[in-house]
Enzyme design. Structure first.
Site, PDB file in Angstrom:
ATOM      1  CB  SER A 226      40.434  41.804  43.695  1.00  0.00           C
ATOM      2  OG  SER A 226      40.567  40.678  42.859  1.00  0.00           O
ATOM      3  CG  ASP A 334      36.657  42.897  37.005  1.00  0.00           C
ATOM      4  OD1 ASP A 334      36.710  43.822  37.827  1.00  0.00           O
ATOM      5  OD2 ASP A 334      37.405  41.906  37.051  1.00  0.00           O
ATOM      6  CG  HIS A 383      40.639  43.440  38.657  1.00  0.00           C
ATOM      7  ND1 HIS A 383      39.348  43.026  38.947  1.00  0.00           N
ATOM      8  CD2 HIS A 383      41.437  42.853  39.592  1.00  0.00           C
ATOM      9  CE1 HIS A 383      39.382  42.209  39.996  1.00  0.00           C
ATOM     10  NE2 HIS A 383      40.633  42.101  40.408  1.00  0.00           N
TER      11      HIS A 383
END
Length: 488
Positions: A226, A334, A383
């Site tokens: 991330s 995502d 994610h």
């Protein structure tokens, strides 16, 4: 008894290795020395050169894996699954609130491979939303409540069955407490109210690790998920340059960016930036880069006009400027990208315009990855993945993510380094081509937002208001066949 068993297994391993080399000689009439035989300062767990046995690679690797798992209990008492917290010696490099930054370390004596992981966790771009973040997610801005040790999973795991190629590396986990996508170099000021020193934290950790064994390393893999994945892209060349400047040019630096490859595309539904979660990525980074006093790589900065350094936060723009090898892991759909684009899949049914937007997002992301030499992009709605325990289960075209990373690793070793062709049967540029979320049968499960129940692919698409008849027509298929494909 346990000691006798371990000795027996070790002897068996050496017998297989020697026997294997004899077999290779008969088949190839020459021996390629293993990296054990070439290295000077000790080797890895099983760093053999399998070039001569491509045909029997699967069988041989299964034997090695089985033996590694059998031998693992022999060293279990010496190996500590827990990573220990170390505060930085340089107290001027801090978290947002001025508390000392730090890192968790699990050393692996004898290994010359280091994995340094950057944690993710979004960001804040103003005094107001940083204050809210501090009240609600303080561990992402302060070290005061960090535990003295922690365990991890996925690529950070010490279990060979969960982490087949990196389980015996030196593992470093750097907690995210700078809220600046690992880009800031700014101490705390009265105006900002917070310090933003993400890039400096990475530099200080690397310097300290040199005194803990990194100085003898062959490879440093800078990984992150991330915001940490974007941080890898922003800092991987900086780490390589830092080590060279400090007198360690022999340490090869690579990057592994997970779920940090964002698009600065047009939002599905435009909002202002009052809510950091739904603020358009471009506007958020433009504001943040000024507030954080961010540092971006010089090679990327030179590609844009003054004041447009924010472009370097987007993977497809910074990637062509990078010198270090980087492997990109990115879900085609995502969840974080969809969130900032204001696509809310919990609402049903999804309008046709929203459905088309989602499909187009997958196409756009796929296009930005086509020139990335090493990538893994499943068509899933998720994610982050590399620190999940299920990371070994996701496949693209029959290849798992750990396998793809291993193939990439092999491609960067001599004598494969200058080859532009992927090793036979060992791909590491893998992207799904199917056009909608969850069309890959190995995707992580989706749960209903209201019931918490797992949904099949068909249930998920129906939940979104999926028109089976219309979609089947678009794909040139009978509705029954389409549902069969989706269910398989």
């Amino acid at each position: 008894m346990a000691g006798t068993l371990c000795v027996t297994l070790l002897l068996l391993l050496s017998t297989i290795a020697v026997g294997g080399r004899k077999t290779w000689r008969r088949r190839s009439q020459q021996i390629v020395p293993s990296s054990w035989e070439r290295s000077e300062g000790g080797g890895e767990s099983f760093p053999l050169d399998f070039t001569a046995v491509e045909g029997n690679m699967d069988n041989f690797m299964n034997q090695i894996k089985s033996l590694a798992q059998s031998l693992y209990p022999c060293s279990a008492q010496r190996l500590d699954d827990e990573m220990k917290l170390h505060s930085l010696h340089n107290k001027s490099v801090t978290c947002n609130d001025g508390s000392p930054a730090g890192y968790y370390l699990k050393e692996s004596k004898g290994s010359r491979r280091w994995l340094v992981f950057l944690e993710g966790g979004w960001y804040c771009i103003s005094r107001e939303n940083c204050d809210i973040r501090y009240d609600t997610m303080r561990s992402l801005m302060s070290s005061r409540a960090w535990p003295p040790s922690k365990t991890a999973s996925g690529i950070l795991s010490t279990q060979p069955e969960e982490n087949p190629h990196w389980w015996n590396a030196n593992i470093v986990f750097i907690p995210y407490c700078s809220s600046d996508v690992w880009s800031g170099v700014s101490p705390k000021t009265e105006k900002s109210g917070y310090a933003f020193m993400g890039s400096l934290i990475i530099q200080e950790v690397v310097k300290e690790l040199l005194g803990k064994g990194l100085d003898t390393a062959k490879l440093l893999l800078l990984a992150g998920s991330s915001a940490g994945g974007t941080g890898v892209l922003l800092n991987v060349d900086m780490v390589a340059n830092l080590l060279e400047e400090l007198g360690y040019p022999g340490i090869e630096v690579r990057g592994l960016s997970d779920s940090g490859w964002f698009l600065n595309n047009k939002q599905y539904w435009r909002t202002d930036c009052t809510d950091i979660i739904t603020c358009a990525p471009t506007e958020a980074i433009q504001r943040g880069i000024r507030y954080w006093n961010s540092m971006v790589p010089e090679r990327c900065k030179q590609q844009f006009k003054e004041g447009e350094e924010w472009n370097c936060f987007f993977g497809y723009k910074i990637y062509p400027t990078l010198r270090s090898p980087v492997f990109v892991v990115q879900w085609l759909f995502d969840e974080a990208q969809l969130t900032v684009d204001n696509v809310h899949l919990s609402r049903q049914p999804v309008q046709e315009s929203q459905w088309l937007y989602i499909q187009n997002l997958g196409r756009e992301l796929r296009n930005t990855l086509k020139d990335v030499g090493a990538s893994f992009a499943p068509a899933c709605l998720a994610h982050e993945v590399i620190t999940r325990s299920h990371w070994t289960e996701i496949q693209v075209r029959g290849t798992s993510l750990p396998r793809a990373l291993h193939c990439w690793d092999r491609s960067l070793q001599e004598p494969n380094k200058n080859s532009k062709v992927q090793l036979k049967g060992c791909p590491f540029h893998l992207m799904d081509s199917c056009p909608w979320p969850q069309c890959n049968p190995t995707c992580p499960s989706i749960r209903d937002h209201f019931t918490g129940q797992e949904m099949s692919v068909v249930q998920f698409l129906m939940h979104l208001g999926f028109d089976v008849q219309k979609m089947a027509s678009q794909q040139g298929m009978e509705p029954g066949k389409l549902l069969g494909v989706l269910s398989s």
